[in-house]
Design a protein around this motif. Structure first.
Motif, PDB file in Angstrom:
ATOM      1  N   VAL A  18       0.969  -1.104   0.107  1.00 39.97           N
ATOM      2  CA  VAL A  18      -0.054   0.239  -0.182  1.00 39.97           C
ATOM      3  C   VAL A  18       0.701   1.339  -0.036  1.00 39.97           C
ATOM      4  O   VAL A  18       0.240   2.259  -0.352  1.00 39.97           O
ATOM      5  N   LEU A  19       1.960   1.243   0.554  1.00 42.34           N
ATOM      6  CA  LEU A  19       2.779   2.499   0.835  1.00 42.34           C
ATOM      7  C   LEU A  19       3.390   3.093  -0.329  1.00 42.34           C
ATOM      8  O   LEU A  19       4.167   2.290  -1.262  1.00 42.34           O
ATOM      9  N   HIS A  20       3.520   4.560  -0.713  1.00 42.97           N
ATOM     10  CA  HIS A  20       4.236   5.095  -1.463  1.00 42.97           C
ATOM     11  C   HIS A  20       5.069   6.177  -0.812  1.00 42.97           C
ATOM     12  O   HIS A  20       4.435   6.854  -0.035  1.00 42.97           O
ATOM     13  N   VAL A  51       5.181   5.778  15.177  1.00 39.53           N
ATOM     14  CA  VAL A  51       3.894   5.044  15.283  1.00 39.53           C
ATOM     15  C   VAL A  51       3.939   3.514  14.937  1.00 39.53           C
ATOM     16  O   VAL A  51       3.364   2.697  15.592  1.00 39.53           O
ATOM     17  N   CYS A  52       4.698   3.172  14.166  1.00 33.66           N
ATOM     18  CA  CYS A  52       4.829   1.826  13.592  1.00 33.66           C
ATOM     19  C   CYS A  52       5.571   0.849  14.814  1.00 33.66           C
ATOM     20  O   CYS A  52       5.039  -0.221  14.877  1.00 33.66           O
ATOM     21  N   LYS A  53       6.366   1.671  15.480  1.00 32.05           N
ATOM     22  CA  LYS A  53       7.252   0.942  16.491  1.00 32.05           C
ATOM     23  C   LYS A  53       6.212   0.947  17.837  1.00 32.05           C
ATOM     24  O   LYS A  53       5.832  -0.148  18.603  1.00 32.05           O
ATOM     25  N   MET A  92       3.087   1.959  18.473  1.00 27.49           N
ATOM     26  CA  MET A  92       1.776   1.782  18.525  1.00 27.49           C
ATOM     27  C   MET A  92       1.366   0.498  17.850  1.00 27.49           C
ATOM     28  O   MET A  92       0.931  -0.257  18.097  1.00 27.49           O
ATOM     29  N   ILE A  93       1.784   0.345  16.509  1.00 25.61           N
ATOM     30  CA  ILE A  93       1.262  -0.843  15.724  1.00 25.61           C
ATOM     31  C   ILE A  93       2.285  -1.944  16.291  1.00 25.61           C
ATOM     32  O   ILE A  93       1.807  -3.205  16.050  1.00 25.61           O
ATOM     33  N   GLY A  94       3.513  -1.762  16.447  1.00 25.52           N
ATOM     34  CA  GLY A  94       4.041  -3.139  16.933  1.00 25.52           C
ATOM     35  C   GLY A  94       4.909  -3.704  15.994  1.00 25.52           C
ATOM     36  O   GLY A  94       5.704  -4.711  16.218  1.00 25.52           O
ATOM     37  N   ASP A  95       4.803  -3.336  14.637  1.00 29.49           N
ATOM     38  CA  ASP A  95       5.503  -3.900  13.668  1.00 29.49           C
ATOM     39  C   ASP A  95       7.099  -3.524  13.377  1.00 29.49           C
ATOM     40  O   ASP A  95       8.038  -4.073  12.971  1.00 29.49           O
ATOM     41  N   ALA A  96       7.512  -2.148  13.691  1.00 29.41           N
ATOM     42  CA  ALA A  96       8.805  -1.517  13.512  1.00 29.41           C
ATOM     43  C   ALA A  96       9.277  -1.691  12.250  1.00 29.41           C
ATOM     44  O   ALA A  96      10.467  -2.405  12.114  1.00 29.41           O
ATOM     45  N   ALA A  97       8.490  -1.640  11.258  1.00 29.24           N
ATOM     46  CA  ALA A  97       8.725  -2.185   9.819  1.00 29.24           C
ATOM     47  C   ALA A  97       9.445  -1.034   9.059  1.00 29.24           C
ATOM     48  O   ALA A  97      10.059  -1.262   8.059  1.00 29.24           O
ATOM     49  N   ILE A  98       9.485   0.261   9.510  1.00 29.89           N
ATOM     50  CA  ILE A  98      10.190   1.360   9.050  1.00 29.89           C
ATOM     51  C   ILE A  98      11.022   1.943   9.988  1.00 29.89           C
ATOM     52  O   ILE A  98      10.717   2.160  11.274  1.00 29.89           O
ATOM     53  N   SER A  99      12.217   2.513   9.692  1.00 26.57           N
ATOM     54  CA  SER A  99      13.064   3.155  10.408  1.00 26.57           C
ATOM     55  C   SER A  99      14.123   4.323   9.648  1.00 26.57           C
ATOM     56  O   SER A  99      13.963   4.330   8.433  1.00 26.57           O
ATOM     57  N   GLU A 121      11.281  -3.889   1.030  1.00 30.87           N
ATOM     58  CA  GLU A 121      10.004  -4.212   1.285  1.00 30.87           C
ATOM     59  C   GLU A 121       9.560  -4.223   2.917  1.00 30.87           C
ATOM     60  O   GLU A 121      10.540  -4.673   3.744  1.00 30.87           O
ATOM     61  N   THR A 122       8.494  -3.699   3.336  1.00 27.41           N
ATOM     62  CA  THR A 122       8.207  -3.573   4.675  1.00 27.41           C
ATOM     63  C   THR A 122       7.745  -4.927   5.129  1.00 27.41           C
ATOM     64  O   THR A 122       7.939  -5.039   6.435  1.00 27.41           O
ATOM     65  N   ASN A 123       7.105  -5.691   4.353  1.00 29.87           N
ATOM     66  CA  ASN A 123       6.523  -7.057   4.783  1.00 29.87           C
ATOM     67  C   ASN A 123       5.925  -6.602   6.231  1.00 29.87           C
ATOM     68  O   ASN A 123       6.059  -7.289   7.407  1.00 29.87           O
ATOM     69  N   CYS A 124       4.965  -5.784   6.500  1.00 30.92           N
ATOM     70  CA  CYS A 124       4.259  -5.419   7.633  1.00 30.92           C
ATOM     71  C   CYS A 124       2.823  -5.665   7.622  1.00 30.92           C
ATOM     72  O   CYS A 124       2.403  -6.305   6.710  1.00 30.92           O
ATOM     73  N   SER A 125       2.100  -5.097   8.626  1.00 29.24           N
ATOM     74  CA  SER A 125       0.498  -5.441   8.564  1.00 29.24           C
ATOM     75  C   SER A 125      -0.243  -4.569   7.599  1.00 29.24           C
ATOM     76  O   SER A 125      -1.319  -4.697   7.570  1.00 29.24           O
ATOM     77  N   ASP A 126       0.259  -3.832   6.887  1.00 28.87           N
ATOM     78  CA  ASP A 126      -0.372  -2.942   5.927  1.00 28.87           C
ATOM     79  C   ASP A 126      -1.516  -2.099   6.582  1.00 28.87           C
ATOM     80  O   ASP A 126      -2.619  -2.037   5.977  1.00 28.87           O
ATOM     81  N   CYS A 127      -1.312  -1.544   7.662  1.00 24.53           N
ATOM     82  CA  CYS A 127      -2.228  -0.964   8.530  1.00 24.53           C
ATOM     83  C   CYS A 127      -2.470   0.581   8.184  1.00 24.53           C
ATOM     84  O   CYS A 127      -3.456   1.135   8.055  1.00 24.53           O
ATOM     85  N   GLY A 128      -1.408   1.400   7.336  1.00 27.68           N
ATOM     86  CA  GLY A 128      -1.472   2.416   6.796  1.00 27.68           C
ATOM     87  C   GLY A 128      -1.554   3.605   7.843  1.00 27.68           C
ATOM     88  O   GLY A 128      -1.696   4.743   7.464  1.00 27.68           O
ATOM     89  N   GLU A 129      -1.066   3.263   9.141  1.00 25.51           N
ATOM     90  CA  GLU A 129      -1.066   4.210  10.257  1.00 25.51           C
ATOM     91  C   GLU A 129       0.149   5.329  10.085  1.00 25.51           C
ATOM     92  O   GLU A 129      -0.037   6.389  10.193  1.00 25.51           O
ATOM     93  N   CYS A 130       1.102   4.779   9.300  1.00 27.15           N
ATOM     94  CA  CYS A 130       2.247   5.695   9.071  1.00 27.15           C
ATOM     95  C   CYS A 130       1.859   6.885   7.735  1.00 27.15           C
ATOM     96  O   CYS A 130       2.246   7.915   8.046  1.00 27.15           O
ATOM     97  N   ILE A 131       0.800   6.387   6.940  1.00 26.34           N
ATOM     98  CA  ILE A 131       0.431   7.388   6.164  1.00 26.34           C
ATOM     99  C   ILE A 131      -0.496   8.526   6.848  1.00 26.34           C
ATOM    100  O   ILE A 131      -0.229   9.441   6.705  1.00 26.34           O
TER     101      ILE A 131
HETATM  102  S1  SF4 Z   1       1.680   0.288   7.087  1.00 30.26           S
HETATM  103 FE1  SF4 Z   1       1.442   0.161   9.182  1.00 30.26          FE
HETATM  104  S2  SF4 Z   1       2.829  -1.638   9.926  1.00 30.26           S
HETATM  105 FE2  SF4 Z   1       3.365  -0.997   7.690  1.00 30.26          FE
HETATM  106  S3  SF4 Z   1       5.184   0.305   7.950  1.00 30.26           S
HETATM  107 FE3  SF4 Z   1       3.170   1.660   8.025  1.00 30.26          FE
HETATM  108  S4  SF4 Z   1       2.611   1.913  10.103  1.00 30.26           S
HETATM  109 FE4  SF4 Z   1       3.997   0.025  10.013  1.00 30.26          FE
END
Ligand code: SF4
Ligand code: SF4
Ligand code: FES
Length: 826
Positions: free
Chosen positions: A145-147, A162-164, A166-173, A214-224
């Motif tokens: 989903v992310l651009h 927020v990813c670390k 709140m969401i818990g995925d820590a997929a981006i840094s 690739e983020t291989n994350c839960s695709d929540c979009g909260e970072c957006i």
């Molecule tokens: S979509 Fe959600 S899980 Fe993926 S990088 Fe953004 S905040 Fe983290």
């Protein structure tokens, strides 16, 4: 145990000479916001750790310059928001943010709601004092989903935080970008904080944490959602609409039982097609975090509906001859009350296998504890709890609110946590250093509750037979340890003065082996832990812990010994300070459980509402009579926070509603929302009209949408419980009814930005042993599915999706969430 009340100690502070009350220990920024006072701030996110990336929140407190987002209020503190020096710093910070920012606002997705635009104007930045050569900053697509447009990124770190936290995925840094060095002269000439911020900004960029691109994350979009500029956008939304063209409809995310606050953002589809379309979902991200279903599963409306009288009359006839109505939890409270009314007036059975087990569990819990509902909620847990125990929930898949709260407690409250679950998940231990995972055998959930009783309760309060039973798991073991011992030794030394040898005494320390008797806890071993290491680990986890929470998941409702488990939970609450949250399985399961008397099975002619049946009402547009989808109707939903929440129609609907059928079948009011005030007060609802329900958060982040259910709390005797039944443990090939994150039902599946497959999910090793496609044979049927690798799963249990009603997965699993199956390669 009564509802948890948190009484905050208040202090008095002054901001710019005006006196305010603030919660003791609160950050100055949050205290100001709660009192409606504006302090500029970019990087700080409520409910996450301060990162000090932007430094724009500088204020003066008791004569010293501090960052409002990480300095805490104190009694009598005097705060000044603007001083000449601070104004100079802030202006310089904004100038730096504007250096090399493309400022192509006309084509930027964020224009009109961009914090860079807003603060540039707010701080009157009308000239630029700083320059530096820019390098190429590549755009990238990550995950599904992310651009990310690095050229627009101001490295505020909100997305990574927020990813670390709140969401818990820590997929981006943040990662090195190798930007040009600042001109050394700036160090002496420009404001200090602006210089430091710029120095860091030049060196950093955002990237997927795992280095794969690739983020291989839960695709929540909260970072957006939290990105203040147009740097992170959903690929689907890019260049589709401007913020000012969109109209916001406040609503409730319909898919999971989180009941998260959302806005459907709509505008006409195009110049030719004036029908409204949902372009995106946004949220009050300071106070609520969405999962991927809430953010991206929005286009599930029923567009084909019209008022076809022939079909309507056929539906009336179907209801008249129906013996059963089968439905699921994608239904409002008002509609649930309509179905219950049909049961009462027409004697029809109500069959809802998604909710039935949960309802029975709640009933058992109420009988055993005196509480009609669980005793805390995930928002309170995030604010107050520092030890969370999760039993019976696949946290990553089942309940976003629980996953976020479990993670957030570790990150923000210096917390600890136990995770009991048969399916291994590599994400859970990453939530915090003090998370202990027990991947126990299927069926041992009672043992997990006995361990909780052993570790957290006041043994004096426990019934004698329970303490004796818990004690029966303890065993004495002899352990050899090494211990320091100080010994006095005598030795001969040469006296240099006399030249003679003399005997002197000396103290020496040596390590000696010693045998000691230690107590080992057999419950720990039974649950797959290591009893010999557990005591030391637990002692460390318990340091400075005060507020304990127990999360209960869907596995427990479908457990063969669900009644005993509900009693054990009641016993935990009655004998410890632990409070409980239960996750209602999907959407409005709680509302249905409170309103409808559900039957154990279906019989005879069946009307299905978004479910299989002889006659089918369908909001998906695939049945015998169309119904409105959740984004096309008004009504209320109950959520994991025990609130009754109003949701609104975002899109037009041209067909019949359930209430139209009700008006013919029984006595019914004019509108669906006329049922809101009639919801059963003996089950905790209030006689409040829909149009008077509030729908907002307060400034300090308190959820003020709708109202909280008023549950009954009665004094009852301690329940008597039975022992762990190890004979219920499953061995061999085991299937677990569990959806991929973001998929909850046919409506998430219909949405075009949700793509997780209806499939069998397995760990890499298991998937490779199964091949591409398998037939899963149950004792009452079989299903053939593609095999998909879930990179975060470990172990041999496979997950089978249940989100398509037509596939009949609930029928295959029956009254259990785990089943022994035969897996045949296809
Ligand atoms: S979509 Fe959600 S899980 Fe993926 S990088 Fe953004 S905040 Fe983290
Ligand atoms: S992508 Fe957005 S949220 Fe993330 S650091 Fe850049 S500007 Fe901040
Ligand atoms: S908001 Fe405080 S440093 Fe950014």
């Amino acid at each position: 145990m009564s509802e948890v009340q948190t009484v905050d100690n208040m202090v008095t502070i002054t901001i710019d000479g005006i006196e305010f009350k603030a919660k003791e220990g609160e950050y100055i920024l949050n205290a100001a916001r709660a009192n409606d006072v504006f302090i500029p701030a970019i990087c700080y996110l409520t409910r996450c750790s301060p990162t000090l990336a932007c430094r724009i929140c500088l204020v003066e407190a008791d004569g010293k310059q501090v960052y409002a987002c990480n300095a805490k209020v104190k009694e009598g503190m005097e705060i000044t928001v603007d001083t000449p020096n601070i104004l100079e710093e802030r202006r310089a910070i904004m100038e730096v943010y504007d250096v090399n920012h493309p400022l192509q606002c006309g084509v930027c997705d964020k224009a009109g709601e961009c914090e860079l635009q807003n603060y540039t104007l707010e701080l009157g930045v009308d000239s630029q004092s700083y320059t530096i050569p820019d390098g190429k900053r590549e755009s990238a697509n990550w995950s599904s989903v992310l651009h990310y447009d690095a050229g627009l990124c101001i490295v505020c770190e909100r997305c990574t935080t927020v990813c670390k936290d709140m969401i818990g995925d820590a997929a981006i840094s943040t990662t090195k970008r190798g930007g040009a060095d600042l001109d050394k002269g700036y160090k002496d000439t420009m404001p200090k904080d602006a210089y430091s911020m710029w120095n860091k900004l030049q060196k950093s960029i955002i990237a997927p944490s795992n280095g794969t691109g690739e983020t291989n994350c839960s695709d929540c979009g909260e970072c957006i959602a939290v990105c203040p500029v147009g740097a992170l956008v959903s690929r689907d939304f890019v260049y589709t609409s401007n913020a000012w063209d969109l109209r916001r409809i406040p609503a409730v995310a319909a898919h999971s039982s989180d009941g998260a606050q959302i806005y459907y953002e709509v505008r006409p589809t195009s110049i030719e097609d004036r029908r409204e379309k949902i372009f995106r979902v946004t949220n009050e991200w300071s106070y609520v975090s969405l999962d991927g279903s809430a953010r991206f599963a929005y286009d599930f409306q029923n567009t084909t509906a019209n008022k076809d009288e022939v079909k309507f009359n056929a539906a009336i006839e179907a209801f008249k001859k129906a013996k059963t109505i089968r439905f699921n939890s994608m239904i409002t409270n008002e509609e649930a009350l309509m179905l219950q009314t049909l049961k009462e007036k027409m004697g029809v059975k109500l069959y809802n296998p998604e909710v039935k087990a949960f309802q029975s569990f709640l009933n058992h819990y109420e009988a055993a504890s005196g509480n009609a509902l669980w005793t805390t909620d995930t928002d309170s847990v995030m604010k107050n709890s520092d030890f969370v125990i999760s039993i019976g929930a696949a946290l990553r898949n089942d309940s976003p609110a629980m996953k976020y709260a479990f993670n957030n407690v570790q990150k923000l409250n210096k917390g600890a946590g136990f995770y009991f679950h048969p399916v291994g998940d590599t994400l859970i231990p990453t939530f915090g250093k003090s998370v202990e995972v027990f991947n126990h055998k299927v069926g041992l959930e009672e043992a997990a509750l006995y361990l909780v009783l052993d570790l957290f309760t006041d043994k004096e309060k426990l019934p004698k037979e329970v303490s004796t039973y818990i004690q029966s798991f303890k065993r004495q073991e002899t352990e050899t340890i090494k211990e320091k011992q100080v010994k006095t030794v005598k030795e001969m030394v040469l006296n240099e003065e006399t030249g003679e040898e003399e005997e002197v005494s000396k103290k020496v320390t040596e390590m000696v082996k010693k045998e000691i008797t230690v107590e080992r806890n057999g419950l720990v071993d039974l649950l797959g832990g290591n009893a010999s290491k557990f005591d030391a680990v637990f002692e460390k986890m318990m340091k400075k812990k005060e507020t304990f929470t127990l999360f209960l998941g869907e596995d427990l409702y479908y457990h063969e010994k669900a009644e005993n488990i509900a009693k054990l939970v009641a016993l935990v609450e009655a004998t410890s300070s632990i409070n409980v949250v239960m996750t209602p399985p999907k959407s409005n399961a709680l509302g249905v459980a409170l309103i409808c008397e559900l039957d154990d099975s279906a019989e005879g002619y069946t009307v299905g509402y978004n479910e299989n049946g002889d006659f089918k009402l369908s909001a998906l547009g695939t049945g015998d009579l169309d119904m409105p989808a959740m984004n096309q109707q008004e009504g209320t939903l109950c959520n994991i926070g025990k609130r009754v929440l109003p949701t609104n129609a975002a899109l037009e609907y041209e067909g019949y509603e359930l209430n139209d059928l009700m008006k013919v079948l029984v006595d019914a009011p004019e509108l669906t929302i006329d049922w809101t005030a009639m919801l059963p007060q003996d089950r905790g609802f209030k006689a409040v009209a829909f149009d008077t329900l509030p729908n907002a958060f307060t400034n300090d982040g308190k959820d003020n949408r709708g109202y909280t259910l008023v549950p009954t709390n009665l004094e009852v005797e301690l329940p008597s419980v039975t022992e762990v039944d190890e004979s219920l443990c499953l061995e061999g090939d085991i299937a677990y009814r569990c959806n991929p994150a973001r998929q909850f039902n046919d409506f998430t599946d219909k949405s075009h930005e949700i793509f997780e497959k209806f499939a069998l999910y397995a760990s890499k090793t298991k998937a490779e042993s199964l091949g591409e496609r398998v037939e899963v044979v149950f004792d009452n049927g079989s299903i053939t599915l593609d095999v998909v690798i879930d990179e975060k799963m470990t172990g041999d249990i496979v997950k089978i999706s249940d989100f398509r009603a037509a596939e009949g997965v609930y029928d295959l699993f029956g009254k259990s969430r785990y089943k022994n199956v035969t897996l045949r390669k296809v």
